[in-house]
Design a protein around this motif. Sequence first.
Motif, PDB file in Angstrom:
ATOM      1  N   PHE A 135      -3.154  -0.059  -3.815  1.00 39.74           N
ATOM      2  CA  PHE A 135      -2.959  -1.364  -3.205  1.00 39.74           C
ATOM      3  C   PHE A 135      -2.432  -2.341  -4.247  1.00 39.74           C
ATOM      4  O   PHE A 135      -2.814  -2.281  -5.418  1.00 39.74           O
ATOM      5  CB  PHE A 135      -4.278  -1.897  -2.655  1.00 39.74           C
ATOM      6  CG  PHE A 135      -4.940  -1.014  -1.636  1.00 39.74           C
ATOM      7  CD1 PHE A 135      -4.880  -1.327  -0.286  1.00 39.74           C
ATOM      8  CD2 PHE A 135      -5.621   0.136  -2.019  1.00 39.74           C
ATOM      9  CE1 PHE A 135      -5.499  -0.523   0.661  1.00 39.74           C
ATOM     10  CE2 PHE A 135      -6.241   0.945  -1.085  1.00 39.74           C
ATOM     11  CZ  PHE A 135      -6.176   0.622   0.264  1.00 39.74           C
ATOM     12  N   SER A 136      -1.594  -3.272  -3.813  1.00 39.27           N
ATOM     13  CA  SER A 136      -0.985  -4.214  -4.741  1.00 39.27           C
ATOM     14  C   SER A 136      -0.917  -5.598  -4.118  1.00 39.27           C
ATOM     15  O   SER A 136      -0.549  -5.755  -2.952  1.00 39.27           O
ATOM     16  CB  SER A 136       0.426  -3.740  -5.110  1.00 39.27           C
ATOM     17  OG  SER A 136       1.067  -4.665  -5.956  1.00 39.27           O
ATOM     18  N   ILE A 137      -1.286  -6.620  -4.899  1.00 43.79           N
ATOM     19  CA  ILE A 137      -1.060  -8.006  -4.507  1.00 43.79           C
ATOM     20  C   ILE A 137      -0.336  -8.704  -5.649  1.00 43.79           C
ATOM     21  O   ILE A 137      -0.497  -8.342  -6.823  1.00 43.79           O
ATOM     22  CB  ILE A 137      -2.365  -8.758  -4.174  1.00 43.79           C
ATOM     23  CG1 ILE A 137      -3.363  -8.699  -5.334  1.00 43.79           C
ATOM     24  CG2 ILE A 137      -2.985  -8.213  -2.898  1.00 43.79           C
ATOM     25  CD1 ILE A 137      -4.622  -9.528  -5.115  1.00 43.79           C
TER      26      ILE A 137
ATOM     27  N   PHE B 166       0.840  -1.194   0.000  1.00 45.32           N
ATOM     28  CA  PHE B 166       0.000   0.000   0.000  1.00 45.32           C
ATOM     29  C   PHE B 166       0.871   1.239   0.000  1.00 45.32           C
ATOM     30  O   PHE B 166       1.789   1.363   0.816  1.00 45.32           O
ATOM     31  CB  PHE B 166      -0.898   0.009   1.231  1.00 45.32           C
ATOM     32  CG  PHE B 166      -1.644   1.297   1.439  1.00 45.32           C
ATOM     33  CD1 PHE B 166      -1.283   2.183   2.445  1.00 45.32           C
ATOM     34  CD2 PHE B 166      -2.707   1.634   0.616  1.00 45.32           C
ATOM     35  CE1 PHE B 166      -1.960   3.367   2.638  1.00 45.32           C
ATOM     36  CE2 PHE B 166      -3.391   2.823   0.808  1.00 45.32           C
ATOM     37  CZ  PHE B 166      -3.023   3.688   1.804  1.00 45.32           C
ATOM     38  N   VAL B 167       0.614   2.142  -0.935  1.00 49.15           N
ATOM     39  CA  VAL B 167       1.309   3.426  -0.984  1.00 49.15           C
ATOM     40  C   VAL B 167       0.295   4.523  -1.258  1.00 49.15           C
ATOM     41  O   VAL B 167      -0.717   4.302  -1.939  1.00 49.15           O
ATOM     42  CB  VAL B 167       2.424   3.468  -2.057  1.00 49.15           C
ATOM     43  CG1 VAL B 167       3.541   2.507  -1.712  1.00 49.15           C
ATOM     44  CG2 VAL B 167       1.866   3.189  -3.441  1.00 49.15           C
ATOM     45  N   ILE B 168       0.550   5.702  -0.707  1.00 52.49           N
ATOM     46  CA  ILE B 168      -0.274   6.871  -0.996  1.00 52.49           C
ATOM     47  C   ILE B 168       0.416   7.669  -2.086  1.00 52.49           C
ATOM     48  O   ILE B 168       1.609   7.976  -1.985  1.00 52.49           O
ATOM     49  CB  ILE B 168      -0.485   7.728   0.255  1.00 52.49           C
ATOM     50  CG1 ILE B 168      -1.290   6.940   1.296  1.00 52.49           C
ATOM     51  CG2 ILE B 168      -1.215   9.018  -0.088  1.00 52.49           C
ATOM     52  CD1 ILE B 168      -1.512   7.680   2.587  1.00 52.49           C
ATOM     53  N   LYS B 169      -0.338   8.013  -3.133  1.00 54.33           N
ATOM     54  CA  LYS B 169       0.242   8.705  -4.278  1.00 54.33           C
ATOM     55  C   LYS B 169      -0.526   9.993  -4.564  1.00 54.33           C
ATOM     56  O   LYS B 169      -1.704  10.102  -4.267  1.00 54.33           O
ATOM     57  CB  LYS B 169       0.199   7.806  -5.522  1.00 54.33           C
ATOM     58  CG  LYS B 169       1.021   6.533  -5.383  1.00 54.33           C
ATOM     59  CD  LYS B 169       0.951   5.698  -6.660  1.00 54.33           C
ATOM     60  CE  LYS B 169       1.776   4.427  -6.539  1.00 54.33           C
ATOM     61  NZ  LYS B 169       1.716   3.617  -7.783  1.00 54.33           N
ATOM     62  N   ARG B 170       0.173  10.928  -5.181  1.00 54.90           N
ATOM     63  CA  ARG B 170      -0.436  12.180  -5.599  1.00 54.90           C
ATOM     64  C   ARG B 170      -0.794  12.108  -7.075  1.00 54.90           C
ATOM     65  O   ARG B 170      -0.144  11.440  -7.872  1.00 54.90           O
ATOM     66  CB  ARG B 170       0.514  13.351  -5.367  1.00 54.90           C
ATOM     67  CG  ARG B 170       0.919  13.568  -3.934  1.00 54.90           C
ATOM     68  CD  ARG B 170       1.695  14.854  -3.757  1.00 54.90           C
ATOM     69  NE  ARG B 170       0.889  16.034  -4.040  1.00 54.90           N
ATOM     70  CZ  ARG B 170       1.292  17.287  -3.849  1.00 54.90           C
ATOM     71  NH1 ARG B 170       2.510  17.522  -3.361  1.00 54.90           N
ATOM     72  NH2 ARG B 170       0.495  18.292  -4.115  1.00 54.90           N
ATOM     73  N   ASN B 171      -1.858  12.844  -7.437  1.00 57.51           N
ATOM     74  CA  ASN B 171      -2.240  13.027  -8.838  1.00 57.51           C
ATOM     75  C   ASN B 171      -2.376  11.694  -9.573  1.00 57.51           C
ATOM     76  O   ASN B 171      -1.720  11.439 -10.583  1.00 57.51           O
ATOM     77  CB  ASN B 171      -1.234  13.934  -9.555  1.00 57.51           C
ATOM     78  CG  ASN B 171      -1.130  15.291  -8.904  1.00 57.51           C
ATOM     79  OD1 ASN B 171      -2.136  15.876  -8.512  1.00 57.51           O
ATOM     80  ND2 ASN B 171       0.089  15.801  -8.761  1.00 57.51           N
ATOM     81  N   VAL B 172      -3.250  10.845  -9.050  1.00 59.89           N
ATOM     82  CA  VAL B 172      -3.494   9.543  -9.667  1.00 59.89           C
ATOM     83  C   VAL B 172      -4.616   9.694 -10.689  1.00 59.89           C
ATOM     84  O   VAL B 172      -5.803   9.722 -10.329  1.00 59.89           O
ATOM     85  CB  VAL B 172      -3.854   8.480  -8.607  1.00 59.89           C
ATOM     86  CG1 VAL B 172      -4.113   7.133  -9.264  1.00 59.89           C
ATOM     87  CG2 VAL B 172      -2.733   8.363  -7.581  1.00 59.89           C
TER      88      VAL B 172
END
Length: 255
Positions: free
Chosen positions: A73-75, A58-64
């Motif tokens: 989220f990634s699996i 899980f990462v928080i990103k800007r301007n998605v």
Amino acid sequence: MLFRWRWLWLGCLGFATLAQADGEILHKRNADLAQPGTFDKGSVGHWNQKRLVDGEAFVIKRNVHGEPWAGCFSISPSDPKISDGLRAELRDLYVASPDEAIQYRFNTYVPAAPVVDGLPRLVLAQWHDRKEDGERAQRPPLSLRVIDGQLKLMVWNDEVWKQQGPNGDGLVIYSQPVGSKPMWLEQVYKVRWSANGNGRVEVWWNGHRVADYRGAIGYGDDSFGPYFKFGVYTTHVLARQVDICHSDYQRSRWN
């Protein structure tokens, strides 16, 4: 119960925050309070992070894709399983009371049809039941899934469980094909959590009302109402990495 401390890296922000996966119950509180957070300005807020394998899940990103802030989220096939599945989810610690009426708002970035083609069944968001004394939960009373190229909303209750058993598909209250292009799906759910005939699920997607289910939702022997999780989750064999982003979660009362 033993809980681990884990570092959650906030993607492009370049710093980390320490979060403890405890406090699994926050019921009997006003639904306007204890908001877990919208990821605005890079804050993870008060989401429970117990269902993340590591800091890459899980990462928080800007301007998605036009959204100012989003949690992504990634699996992947190599991930260790959590509760019998591959999952990367955050949980809102608020647990609804039986017969409580709550409105939920959040956005999901849905990949295009070619991206999800060939993937197993995915759960993108779910409102999960909780039993007394740690008994095994049943199927989520409400969930948002990708199944065979379709976005589906599924309801479970005692009657559906009786008819289909634990391996059924649930009651589909709305379905639409995953689009040919990726998109942000803006969602509003007005839910009255009632395991009898007083239950209701009214749903808007991108400003259009797509469902108005009235009937039982959840299970009569539950002492608590459901709690909310979103991210991405599957119990099936996964051949490649899956990435899903969500944003702007808010919860409030409605009448």
